[in-house]
Enzyme design. Structure first.
Site, PDB file in Angstrom:
ATOM      1  N   SER A   1       0.836  -1.196  -0.112  1.00 18.67           N
ATOM      2  CA  SER A   1       0.092  -0.067   0.029  1.00 18.67           C
ATOM      3  C   SER A   1       0.852   1.144  -0.020  1.00 18.67           C
ATOM      4  O   SER A   1       0.589   2.116  -0.753  1.00 18.67           O
ATOM      5  CB  SER A   1      -0.934  -0.128   1.355  1.00 18.67           C
TER       6      SER A   1
ATOM      7  N   LYS B   1       1.541 -10.300   7.530  1.00 11.00           N
ATOM      8  CA  LYS B   1       1.614  -8.959   7.666  1.00 11.00           C
ATOM      9  C   LYS B   1       0.106  -8.310   8.253  1.00 11.00           C
ATOM     10  O   LYS B   1      -0.599  -8.578   7.252  1.00 11.00           O
ATOM     11  CB  LYS B   1       1.917  -8.118   6.582  1.00 11.00           C
TER      12      LYS B   1
ATOM     13  N   SER C   1      -1.951  -5.517   9.111  1.00  9.76           N
ATOM     14  CA  SER C   1      -2.452  -4.262   9.140  1.00  9.76           C
ATOM     15  C   SER C   1      -4.049  -3.867   9.326  1.00  9.76           C
ATOM     16  O   SER C   1      -4.424  -3.113   9.057  1.00  9.76           O
ATOM     17  CB  SER C   1      -2.120  -3.677   7.666  1.00  9.76           C
TER      18      SER C   1
ATOM     19  N   GLY D   1       1.809  -4.201  10.886  1.00 13.91           N
ATOM     20  CA  GLY D   1       1.842  -3.262   9.806  1.00 13.91           C
ATOM     21  C   GLY D   1       1.504  -1.841  10.475  1.00 13.91           C
ATOM     22  O   GLY D   1       1.561  -0.844   9.843  1.00 13.91           O
TER      23      GLY D   1
END
Length: 311
Positions: free
Chosen positions: A49, A166, A168, A196
């Protein structure tokens, strides 16, 4: 290089510097990689991102991976996002980024249509079957509108489908469930649990996380590496102080006026403005249609850098 199992430490999601005409600025990208490597990071994550992967063409995505892999030269593992709406499209990206030299791929749940956990599991199993490198799940509900259930992540980890997570999501309870589930299951080995979040790295490491993938580490890699090492040394008082300094610095993501831009434009614009102010990249341009920061907003970013001792 071979991906460490588990992958630990600070693995920044690398910004993608662009030229004024929105092409990948390879010279600035390699300068940013040097900045991160000099900061002591433990790996690099491109095409996430923070990399603006959703805005890049397939040609630009491949260019980013090729440039970073070539410049790193095996000194650090390079993870690459293979992020798209459906399994066939993700597999196309897996083929491209692994051909370019990525050491692992980072994959979200499928999106656009609402998905069932059975479909998410099938997606990851199909990707893992055909990927020549380890697959790391990317829990990003703000973008894909699906939260990866902890029990599903643990099932796929136990089956050897996933090499890491990960997270997030911002869901600390769910994150803890994965961390404790990995620790409790002797059948899960070499699985990396990475936060994240920029703001709770100390808390995540205290829970037993393996590392962090903080976007703000583009701006201050030394700070996040210092925080990681303090936590590993058990110096929680100094770690808390460093985390709080980084939390204050993170305020720069709000530099953009919310009346004229979204939070993504503000945050990514601020990261790139900060990198330009620090002399790392040549141009702070973000990909279209994101709204650029004004001179006053860039000045605001500079004040956050100065307060953090970075200017």
């Amino acid at each position: 290089m071979t991906l460490p199992a588990p992958l630990t430490g600070v693995v920044p999601p690398v910004c993608t510097p662009l030229t004024p005409d929105r092409e990948v600025d390879v010279a600035s990208l390699t300068a940013l990689v040097d900045h991160l490597v000099d900061g002591g990071v433990d790996g690099l994550f491109v095409l996430g991102s923070t990399s603006e992967a959703a805005y890049l063409t397939d040609r630009q995505r491949r260019s980013v991976v090729e440039a970073v892999v070539s410049h790193v030269g095996g000194r650090l593992p390079v993870l690459a996002g293979a992020i798209d709406m459906t399994t066939p499209r993700v597999l196309d990206h897996v083929r491209d980024v692994t051909a370019a030299g990525a050491d692992a791929v980072v994959v979200t749940a499928p999106f656009y249509a609402r998905t069932h956990p059975a479909e998410i599991a099938r997606h990851y199993r199909l990707v893992a079957e055909r990927s020549p490198v380890p697959v790391i799940a990317y829990d990003l509900p703000v973008a894909v509108h699906t939260k990866l259930p902890a029990e599903l992540v643990l099932e796929l980890a136990a089956d050897g489908v996933l090499a890491g997570l990960k997270d997030s999501s911002g869901d600390l309870a769910g994150f803890r469930a994965v961390v404790t589930g990995v620790r409790a299951d002797p059948g899960i080995t070499g699985f990396s649990v990475l936060t994240g979040s920029e703001l709770v790295v100390d808390a995540a490491l205290a829970m037993g996380a393996d590392g962090a993938v903080p976007g703000l580490a583009n701006v201050d890699p030394h700070g996040y590496v210092r925080l990681d090492r303090l936590c590993r040394a058990g110096d929680w008082e100094q770690a808390r102080a460093e985390q709080e300094r980084l939390c204050a610095l993170f305020g720069l993501v709000g530099a953009g006026d919310p009346a004229r831009m979204g939070p993504g434009s503000s945050a990514l614009g601020a990261f790139k403005a900060a990198l330009r102010l620090r002399g790392v990249i040549a141009c702070p341009a973000t990909a279209e249609p994101q709204v650029p920061l004004s001179p006053d907003e860039v000045e605001r970013v500079g004040k956050y850098l100065a307060a953090a001792g970075l200017l």
